[in-house]
Scaffold this motif. Structure first.
Motif, PDB file in Angstrom:
ATOM      1  N   VAL A  53     -78.246  55.588  -7.840  1.00 35.17           N
ATOM      2  CA  VAL A  53     -79.380  56.731  -8.508  1.00 35.17           C
ATOM      3  C   VAL A  53     -80.452  55.862  -8.958  1.00 35.17           C
ATOM      4  N   ARG A  54     -80.075  54.619  -9.827  1.00 35.33           N
ATOM      5  CA  ARG A  54     -81.271  54.041 -10.311  1.00 35.33           C
ATOM      6  C   ARG A  54     -82.291  53.231  -9.372  1.00 35.33           C
ATOM      7  N   LYS A  55     -81.367  52.809  -8.533  1.00 35.72           N
ATOM      8  CA  LYS A  55     -82.045  52.087  -7.258  1.00 35.72           C
ATOM      9  C   LYS A  55     -83.050  52.908  -6.512  1.00 35.72           C
ATOM     10  N   THR A  56     -82.473  54.211  -6.225  1.00 37.93           N
ATOM     11  CA  THR A  56     -83.318  55.244  -5.176  1.00 37.93           C
ATOM     12  C   THR A  56     -84.334  55.642  -6.254  1.00 37.93           C
ATOM     13  N   ARG A  57     -84.229  55.966  -7.686  1.00 35.83           N
ATOM     14  CA  ARG A  57     -85.383  56.331  -8.470  1.00 35.83           C
ATOM     15  C   ARG A  57     -86.462  55.659  -8.632  1.00 35.83           C
ATOM     16  N   MET A  58     -86.325  54.197  -8.315  1.00 38.63           N
ATOM     17  CA  MET A  58     -87.234  53.251  -8.432  1.00 38.63           C
ATOM     18  C   MET A  58     -88.045  53.338  -7.169  1.00 38.63           C
ATOM     19  N   GLN A  59     -87.291  53.209  -5.874  1.00 37.08           N
ATOM     20  CA  GLN A  59     -87.773  53.268  -4.528  1.00 37.08           C
ATOM     21  C   GLN A  59     -88.968  54.617  -4.454  1.00 37.08           C
TER      22      GLN A  59
ATOM     23  N   ILE B  60     -90.548  55.247 -16.443  1.00 40.05           N
ATOM     24  CA  ILE B  60     -89.496  55.833 -16.591  1.00 40.05           C
ATOM     25  C   ILE B  60     -88.225  55.421 -15.463  1.00 40.05           C
ATOM     26  N   ALA B  61     -88.663  55.096 -14.547  1.00 37.13           N
ATOM     27  CA  ALA B  61     -87.612  54.562 -13.346  1.00 37.13           C
ATOM     28  C   ALA B  61     -87.294  53.362 -13.887  1.00 37.13           C
ATOM     29  N   GLN B  62     -87.858  52.509 -14.690  1.00 35.43           N
ATOM     30  CA  GLN B  62     -87.472  51.116 -15.092  1.00 35.43           C
ATOM     31  C   GLN B  62     -86.905  51.058 -16.174  1.00 35.43           C
ATOM     32  N   ASP B  63     -86.987  52.230 -17.042  1.00 34.41           N
ATOM     33  CA  ASP B  63     -86.533  52.113 -18.437  1.00 34.41           C
ATOM     34  C   ASP B  63     -84.728  52.291 -18.537  1.00 34.41           C
ATOM     35  N   PRO B  64     -84.143  51.252 -18.829  1.00 27.19           N
ATOM     36  CA  PRO B  64     -82.627  51.398 -18.696  1.00 27.19           C
ATOM     37  C   PRO B  64     -81.931  52.209 -19.819  1.00 27.19           C
TER      38      PRO B  64
END
Lengths: 407, 407
Positions: A53-59, B60-64
């Motif tokens: 999910v995190r990867k895809t959100r970044m993409q 937001i996507a980068q915020d862990p």
């Protein structure tokens, strides 16, 4: 003279749910813990999110080609297709024959809201709904608020500490002609092949309309196909049905409101007519469903490598659940806690019955500050290496205490 | 014998809207264009997105540290507070006195759905709704489907080519006691101070309940405060009201379903009671509103530098709109098109009346493949340097043609 308020007669609404969580939050005890979260938790006690999910959100955030225009009322086509393929398999009869479709909804509550509105308007002989007690909130309440008569039932046999298919069959036998049957995690119930036949024959004979609820495909056995296999039985028997399919919990995107109301009809023409009516209801409810969650899920499902990684992450969660259950059982054995605790490991999935009576549950809450629902059905992912000793010792205490008080 | 379908009696639903867009899409003409999009378009003909949105989405996507747990049924508290501050100003009476609140909704349709459900249940003397024709779809239909009687009206005086406050006052004068009045872009109507007093006195006297609709604060004049200033008049006169506040269009995040149903009550106690009822309705509708859009907006609004950049981006859009309107007027003047076209630049905002009659509109659609609504109210951001010459020449042709045919 002061103006009179338009709202003078509006009372404070009763809180419908969350009272256990509220009491937990108000508890000042340093050892307090809550074992009834709806979502899977990590071993650090945070809501689980699949690594994809995190990867895809970044993409998605980095993709300049995406536009953020309104989606169609029905939702993202690619998302719906990917969801249907996941639920039935690409080569399923209903997909090949173009008689399965769906409308993207805001979460599974949105799916039940939409489905209930449709049944209210178009299936006026189906105004009675059967639902398992643990789903009464919030899904059963949606039907109830709309004027349906809602009956609760359970298949948990608290005397024999097991999920009993015969209890389910009994309920269906007593249910009236043409009612709606909400069917959730029935896979846990281990029906034999003849019990499946009996169930479907009963439902067919009474024209009972199945409304399936698949809230976390893959998080019961760790196998996506296995978790939805019972849908195939109903498909092969020519049932028409609704199914609320939520992919929030098995991706770990709880806050994006991703749901689908899946429709299976006898043929494509009927399907299109039902979808057209559902679209009109959706237009009035939210007009356009939100897309971030749907985009993330579609990206993962349409990319074989990402889908593989996602499947592995689900298997990981389920392995952890089984390990936790084994440990709980073993610790209770070592503590010499009276009774057999095999029922813990015999149940699948994150949410399972501890097999405690109401007195024992009450003991855990009031004396040990361990918050669990009255029926003793807890979320095993809330148990981790930091709290397992306290929890098992407390269960032991509760069981011994109530044994003693019986004497 | 084949099984009979449960869905046999379900007809195909009538398409409620979008027929103009559908005809446009089916048109094969290479010059075809659509001037009725709901959202602001860039000069390249794509939906406009404020520059701050992409940056914030990345952050937001980068915020862990963010978790993606379910939000409360009422929505993100920080989002609701930031939205209210934007609408009323931090130091507004209703905010200081704790009698303005809101529930996060799925878009503005969600806000109207929620508000209408409340009025249906709790204000049973208010079952008649007045709404301007251009808002009939989809907001008026939401009331209508729920059993309200819905009357349409307009303040556009097609004879004198202007928005006429007296037409609005007439409607209010004829409206029955206790009805609901949906008030949209009234700021465009340029009421004098005595007309405002007259309007509010009439509404107070008849206990008319205002349901404001603020779909794009800042995109009318380019000034966020100016666009919502009329709310202050109602606040200062002690009105209670609902307001659908959507921040989708002025941020350019159309697909995230970001809305708020704002409530203003006479005091905090009444407010809390109303919010508690609304929360129960929201629980059945979607349980948890989606958060991506709300997160983006809250991040921007709570960061002064980002908020400044966002405000500038709104000013930019509005400057472009005014420039486009000036150019259209000037080109029509140069073409010698009969009539005055000052009404184009006298109207504010992206959506304004061209001032064409139905015959001229019909001409543009059928002969020139320029798709505009029957009332001639177009989205001026759909006009850009690539199509302005074709559009103005076509308007000229339509006007001359219908002039000729009158002879």
């Amino acid at each position: 003279m002061p103006t009179l308020s338009v709202f003078t007669d509006v009372p404070m609404a009763q809180k419908l749910e969350g009272s256990l969580l509220k009491t937990y939050k108000q508890d000042d005890d340093p050892n307090k813990m809550f074992l009834a979260y709806k979502v899977c938790m990590t071993s650090e006690g945070r809501p689980w999110v699949s690594s994809v999910v995190r990867k895809t959100r970044m993409q998605i955030a980095q993709d300049p080609s995406l536009n953020y225009e309104y989606t169609p009322v029905m939702g993202m086509k690619s998302f719906i297709q990917a969801s249907l393929n996941l639920l039935f398999g690409k080569n399923s009869q209903v997909i090949v024959e173009n008689r399965a479709g769906g409308v993207q909804t805001v979460g599974d509550s949105g799916a039940f809201q939409l489905g209930a509105q449709f049944l209210k308007s178009w299936c006026q002989n189906s105004q009675i709904v059967y639902i398992v007690s643990s789903q009464k909130e919030p899904h059963g309440l949606i039907f109830q608020d709309m004027g349906f008569t809602v009956y609760e039932h359970t298949f948990w046999d608290s005397a024999h500490l097991c999920l009993d298919p015969n209890m389910l069959l009994d309920v269906v036998e007593r249910a009236p002609h043409g009612c709606v049957f909400v069917i959730g995690s029935i896979g846990n119930c281990r029906l034999t092949s003849s019990q499946w036949t009996q169930l479907m024959t009963l439902m067919k004979g009474k024209e009972i309309f199945p409304f399936f609820d698949i809230p976390y495909q893959g998080l019961s056995t760790g196998d996506l196909e296995e978790d939805a296999i019972f849908l195939h039985y109903f498909v092969s028997q020519g049932f028409e049905f609704f199914c609320s399919q939520s992919l929030s919990k098995n991706f770990g995107i709880y806050d994006e409101g991703v749901g689908t109301l899946v429709v299976v009809a006898l043929n494509n023409q009927l399907l299109l007519r039902v979808l057209s009516q559902l679209t009109n209801f959706a237009r009035a409810l939210w007009l356009n469903p939100p897309t971030t969650g749907a985009r993330i899920i579609t990206s993962v499902l349409c990319n074989p490598a990402m889908q593989g990684e996602w499947r592995q992450s689900l298997e990981g969660v389920v392995e952890n659940i089984m390990m936790t259950k084994e440990k709980v059982k073993e610790k209770l054995r070592l503590l010499g806690t009276p009774g057999s605790w095999d029922h813990i490991t015999e149940q699948k999935g994150s949410h399972s019955y501890l097999g405690l009576n109401s007195q024992q549950v009450e003991y855990l809450i009031s004396k040990k500050h361990i918050y669990i629902p009255k029926n003793g059905r807890i979320n095993f992912t809330c148990i981790n290496s930091y709290n397992i000793d306290y929890i098992t010792a407390s269960i032991n205490e509760a069981v011994c205490f109530t044994k003693d008080s019986e004497k």
